[in-house]
Each structure stands twice: as C-alpha cells, then as structure tokens.
Design an enzyme around this catalytic site. Structure first.
Site, short mmCIF file in Angstrom:
data_model
loop_
_atom_site.label_atom_id
_atom_site.label_comp_id
_atom_site.label_asym_id
_atom_site.label_seq_id
_atom_site.Cartn_x
_atom_site.Cartn_y
_atom_site.Cartn_z
CG ASP A 18 42.99 9.40 38.31
OD1 ASP A 18 42.95 8.21 38.66
OD2 ASP A 18 42.05 10.18 38.45
CG HIS A 19 47.24 12.82 36.30
ND1 HIS A 19 46.21 12.65 35.40
CD2 HIS A 19 46.79 13.73 37.21
CE1 HIS A 19 45.20 13.42 35.75
NE2 HIS A 19 45.51 14.07 36.85
#
Length: 413
Positions: free
Chosen positions: A178-179
């Site tokens: 996600d990052h």
C-alpha cells in the site's frame, strides 16, 4: 529561489480512492500541484478515517481525527456526494467533464455500476485519463476478489520471504504494497499518461494490478526460483552478499543497532572497533562467516549490548562499515539530524487535530520549490465534506440556492 509554479499546476483529479494505496497515489499528484478533489460519502466514509492513530489518542466520535488518513490526504479538497442518487452521479459526471484524471481503487466494475465507469466518463470527457487500480487488475478470473495490502503481501509471496526461517510468516510491520509499489507505479502511470496527452491530445485507460506491482519488486527471488530452481524462503536478516548481517542489542531499553559486513575489509574494521581480534582470526573469509553466522552473531551481541547505538554506528561508519542505530519514530521526528536538515516533517494546522506532523515527499525539485517543503505541504487533509460548497460553486457553477436545495435532498452528503 522564487516558486513560480508546481509541476502539476492546472491538472485536476477526481479522486474516488480510499484506504491506503489509492490515496497515497493521488497525494503524490496533489503534492506537486494537481487539484485533487476527493469524492466521499457521508454515509459510508473512507475506512481510513476511523483507523488509528488518533490525534491526542482520542477519536471522540469524529471521522476527522485519524493521523493515518491525514498523512495520505494532505493538499486535497474533500466533497461529499451521494453516488446512489442519480442527481449525485450527474454532478460527478459534470465534475469529470472538467477534469484531466479520474482515479479509483475500488473493486473493478464498482464505478461502472454507479454510472461512473470509464465509458461513462469518456462520454463526457473523451480525453480523460482513467486510473483503476484493482487488487489484481480489471480482467481475469480473480479480478473481482477483494483485498488489501496484507492480502497482496500474502498473494504475491512477500510474506513467504519475510520473517525468520522455521517460523510462521510475518508481515513487514506495515502493509508494504500500500505504501510503496502500488502508489509509486500508479503515480508513474498517470504521469506517463499526462505526458502522452500533452503530446497527442489522447486520453488513456490505465488498468493497474496492485498485486503485479508487488511481484515486480521481487525479481531476484523470482529469478532464483525460475532459473536455479531454488526457493530460499524467509531468511530474517541474512543475505548471500553479507556476513555477518543482523540487528544486535545495544545499551538502553529496546535499543538496537543494524550492522552489515559486505567484504573482508569491513570485517577487519568491525572486529577492530569491537576489539574482538579472535573473531577476525577465526573467520577470515566470507565463506567462514556464513558458515558460522550464529556463533558470530552471539559474540557480536555481547560486545554491542553495552554500547550506545548511535555512537557505535557513527564509529563503524567512520571505519567504512555499514551500520545504523534502529530509530524509533520519536527519534525520526525529534532528533534525526538528516531529516531535520532536509525539512522532511512538515507541521500543518488541521481544523480539528491542530498542528500535526506530516511526511513531506522524499524528493525536492530544484528550480520548482527551491527545496522549500512549505511550497509542497500547503494544506492539511480535508474534513469530511469540507470543500463541497466551494467545489459546487467554483467548479460546477452552482448558486447558493441550488447547493442548499441539493444538500437538503441528501444529494450532497
């Protein structure tokens, strides 16, 4: 150096993304000048709004106190529109007609079912750039499978590679997909499409698979398996190219130091600094050190346990040995000299949370922002629906009476 314009000034993004990967993608665009308009629902809020940490440790029934949400959504505008109401869908289509980019990380087909898919968007804006970043892309037998960062980590084999040998798989401390891979690849794809549009006037449909962005970063493991038939699995802190390599105890509560030795010269320097010549004599070659890694780790731990991790790391670095103290987040924010020098952390005054720390982008664009983080970090994350009236008036040209009427009917909400 005077700031004249940010690179994406004049670009408008209609943002349907939520949770982690999508909002980080659009925040990257917003940070560099794009007008990103978040479309939210007051009835079904972004789950990130209700995930900790909360300012002051208190949620207090508010959807505006999540530090997680705030850090992913700075520099954006927030509007609330009821997408289950045809009038709300019409408003969004009118908004898309003024935009350059539409972004979504919903399950593929969700926006289309609402009347806001690529073809519907293209009907009102033929040259629209439309990003859909489903977990496994928009087509294929698993396209409709729902998942999040942890799901992607498991699905792609990242969890197979993380953790300690012989133990159950563990995560990476945060939902890494996600990052890093998903938002980085998505933002890059949008920038490529914007450049293509500038040259040709053509729009683009971007079908991005979050899972594939993660697989693309596992190249060495994939090659080792496909070419050599070897599956190493989890290795903890060990690596073929370094020995010893690990995280060792240091003086202080829960204090540690990371050390990596890549060659014989570094090994000589490490053993000299720690005053363990017997280790240098016993394991002179890399093959020796790999074979006796456990024994070496135990011996090194006895020497590092009494040392200040920051001072020892500095001494090792001075000798050419890769080393670093394991920072806490408090260390990063309050006392890391390099981050302070670069002004990485910006303080923005949020309407509910007050002055709050935000991560600035990890790069500076010389000649654009002059290294001034304040030119990039302009506004805190929006309150739920904070800019609904402004966007309806300024972008859509609605008068106050019409806005009030739509709000009263529940279209704006």
């Amino acid at each position: 150096m005077t700031v004249t314009a940010l690179p994406l000034d004049g670009v408008r993004v209609v943002d349907f993304t939520w949770l982690g990967a999508g909002p980080y993608t659009t925040r990257t665009l917003a940070d560099h000048g794009a007008e990103v308009i978040r479309i939210e629902s007051a009835k079904r809020t972004d789950r990130l709004r209700v995930l900790p940490p909360f300012a002051g440790g208190r949620r207090e029934g508010s959807v505006n106190r999540s530090g997680y949400f705030a850090d992913r959504n700075s520099n954006k505008l927030g509007v609330t529109i009821n997408l289950k109401d045809p009038a709300g869908v019409d408003l969004v289509l009118r908004l898309i007609a003024t935009a350059d980019v539409v972004a979504s990380n919903f399950t593929p087909g969700t926006l289309q079912s609402l009347g806001l898919g690529y073809e519907q968007a293209r009907a009102v804006k033929p040259d629209i750039i439309f990003l859909e970043m489903g977990m496994q892309g928009a087509t294929g037998p698993d396209a409709s499978v729902v998942g999040y960062g942890q799901t992607v980590s498991a699905l792609t084999g990242l969890y197979h590679l993380s953790g300690l040998p012989g133990r159950v798989p563990v995560g990476t401390g945060t939902n890494y997909p996600d990052h890093v891979p998903a938002p980085a690849h998505s933002a890059f794809a949008v920038l490529v499409a914007l450049r293509h549009h500038r040259r040709t006037g053509e729009g683009q449909y971007i079908d991005l698979s979050q899972a594939e962005t993660m697989v693309s970063l596992l190249g060495p493991a994939v090659l080792d398996c496909s070419v050599n038939g070897r599956d190493n699995g989890p290795r903890g802190n060990r690596a073929d190219y370094a020995a010893p390599q690990g995280v060792y105890p240091a003086a202080g509560e829960d204090r540690w130091i990371a050390i990596s030795v890549l060659d014989d010269a570094q090994w000589t320097s490490l053993t000299a600094e720690l005053d363990v010549p017997e280790l240098a004599d016993a394991y002179p070659a890399a093959a020796d050190r790999h074979a006796a890694h456990d024994e070496i780790d135990a011996a090194l731990a006895k020497r590092t346990a009494a040392a200040d991790p920051f001072e020892l790391a500095a001494r090792l670095q001075a000798r050419g040995v890769p080393a670093a103290a394991v920072n806490t987040f408090g260390d990063l924010i309050e006392s890391d000299p390099q981050l302070a020098h670069r002004g990485h952390f910006a303080v923005l005054d949020h309407p509910e949370m007050g002055p709050s720390v935000y991560n600035a982008p990890p790069y500076r664009l010389r000649g654009v922002d002059g290294g001034d983080v304040g030119a990039i970090m302009r506004t805190p994350a929006p309150l739920l629906g904070q800019h609904t009236r402004d966007v309806c008036s300024r972008v859509l040209g609605l008068d106050d009476a019409t806005i009030d009427e739509l709000a009263g009917r529940g279209v704006l909400g």
